[in-house]
Design an enzyme around this catalytic site. Structure first.
Site, PDB file in Angstrom:
ATOM      1  N   HIS A 120       1.420  -5.376   2.075  1.00 12.96           N
ATOM      2  CA  HIS A 120       2.388  -4.511   2.744  1.00 12.96           C
ATOM      3  C   HIS A 120       1.757  -3.186   3.143  1.00 12.96           C
ATOM      4  O   HIS A 120       1.441  -2.341   2.298  1.00 12.96           O
ATOM      5  CB  HIS A 120       3.587  -4.267   1.830  1.00 12.96           C
ATOM      6  N   VAL A 131      -1.833   0.502   0.753  1.00  8.99           N
ATOM      7  CA  VAL A 131      -1.415  -0.862   1.058  1.00  8.99           C
ATOM      8  C   VAL A 131      -1.052  -1.520  -0.270  1.00  8.99           C
ATOM      9  O   VAL A 131      -1.746  -1.359  -1.270  1.00  8.99           O
ATOM     10  CB  VAL A 131      -2.501  -1.665   1.809  1.00  8.99           C
ATOM     11  N   GLU A 132       0.071  -2.232  -0.289  1.00 10.47           N
ATOM     12  CA  GLU A 132       0.528  -2.891  -1.503  1.00 10.47           C
ATOM     13  C   GLU A 132       0.078  -4.350  -1.509  1.00 10.47           C
ATOM     14  O   GLU A 132       0.326  -5.084  -0.556  1.00 10.47           O
ATOM     15  CB  GLU A 132       2.055  -2.841  -1.607  1.00 10.47           C
ATOM     16  N   VAL A 133      -0.590  -4.756  -2.568  1.00 14.30           N
ATOM     17  CA  VAL A 133      -0.946  -6.156  -2.780  1.00 14.30           C
ATOM     18  C   VAL A 133       0.088  -6.712  -3.755  1.00 14.30           C
ATOM     19  O   VAL A 133       0.117  -6.319  -4.929  1.00 14.30           O
ATOM     20  CB  VAL A 133      -2.372  -6.301  -3.346  1.00 14.30           C
ATOM     21  N   ALA A 170       6.302   1.038  -3.508  1.00 17.02           N
ATOM     22  CA  ALA A 170       6.468   2.295  -2.762  1.00 17.02           C
ATOM     23  C   ALA A 170       7.854   2.420  -2.138  1.00 17.02           C
ATOM     24  O   ALA A 170       8.448   3.502  -2.151  1.00 17.02           O
ATOM     25  CB  ALA A 170       5.390   2.418  -1.698  1.00 17.02           C
TER      26      ALA A 170
END
Length: 301
Positions: A120, A131-133, A170
């Site tokens: 994301h 960036v979200e993993v 987030a």
């Protein structure tokens, strides 16, 4: 968003193909990516990009990672990944940039949900380092860690979200703040302008230097604990969007895209605001440059 993600990958030195079935939009992708690389002073990687119009145009034997950036409709995402699972190599990672659907839901029905990961980005993806993993229920630790390492190689700041909650990490934090912000507007405590100023020039300004956890170590945990005991009982806990937000939506006032939200927007004002916004983000990147992961010699993807 897809073009901005392509900027991130090209800057990381990856061979990158954007698939855009709409010819008019597809024709604009190279310029958008070049502009993004110019903003990041990474123009040497312009030759890494190509644009295709169909999944059938791809040599899938050469693809290590697929990142989906299609509209937020669960059905079409599921259908796309069902196709990708058949086309991509068995060891290729499949990632969704969805900001609202659980990764587990997108992967439902897949034969190999273990390689399905959330990736994301935040708009604009090439100017926002985070960036979200996101791990779905079946995602293997190895897949998540590999994608985490790869994003650092591309100069991003990845965070690993270990549980597939709505909004991930987030956005949950953002919406917790937004719920209180709109509640204060509903209650007549402050105007939208003053709410924004309180965040941007107050604690939000400090967040550039330290997040909410580290900030409390700076200030003293006992101070935060005492303040929380006083404020938490009166903080917004509503289960639905606030009145001021819901009313704007019901009136079709969505913000810049409709010419009015909480503020009124002319085409000229939109252009000026986007320029100001991007200039500020670039200045923030410059301030944080020494803390960002270096862009490494990424393996061609």
């Amino acid at each position: 968003m897809g073009a901005d993600v392509a900027v991130v990958l090209c800057r990381g030195g990856c061979k990158t193909t954007v698939i855009e079935s709409n010819l008019e939009r597809g024709s604009k992708v190279p310029e958008l990516v070049q502009n993004g690389l110019t903003q990041l002073s990474a123009t040497q990687h312009r030759d890494k990009l190509s644009v295709a119009t169909s999944l059938d145009d791809i040599d899938w034997n050469t693809v290590d990672l697929v990142i989906e950036c299609i509209p937020e409709r669960l059905g079409i995402k599921q259908a796309l990944f069902a196709q990708l699972e058949q086309l991509a190599r068995k060891d290729a990672l499949l990632a969704s940039n969805s900001s609202s659907f659980p990764i587990t839901a997108i992967a439902e029905g897949l034969q190999t949900p273990d390689r399905m990961v959330g990736l994301h980005f935040f708009m604009p993806a090439h100017l926002t380092p985070l960036v979200e993993v996101v791990c779905g229920e079946s995602t293997t630790t190895e897949c998540a860690q590999n994608l985490y390492s790869f994003m650092r190689q591309c100069g991003m700041v990845p965070v690993l979200v270990k549980k597939d909650l709505p909004g991930f990490l987030a956005n949950r934090l953002q919406h917790a703040l937004a719920r209180e912000a709109f509640s204060l507007i509903d209650a007549g405590v402050a105007s939208p302008e003053d709410v924004d100023a309180a965040v941007r020039f107050g604690f939000g300004f400090r967040f550039l230097a330290a997040g909410p956890v580290l900030q409390r170590d700076h200030a003293g945990l006992e101070v935060h604990c005492a303040a929380g005991a006083t404020m938490y009982p009166s903080l917004a806990a509503n289960k639905e969007p606030s009145q001021c937000l819901s009313q704007k939506v019901s009136e079709g006032k969505y913000g810049m895209k409709t010419g009015e939200g909480f503020f009124k927007w002319t085409p000229e004002a939109i252009t000026q605001e986007k320029q100001r916004y991007q200039k500020t983000l670039l200045a923030g990147l410059e301030l944080l440059k020494s803390e960002l992961p270096p862009v490494g010699d990424a393996v061609e993807q």
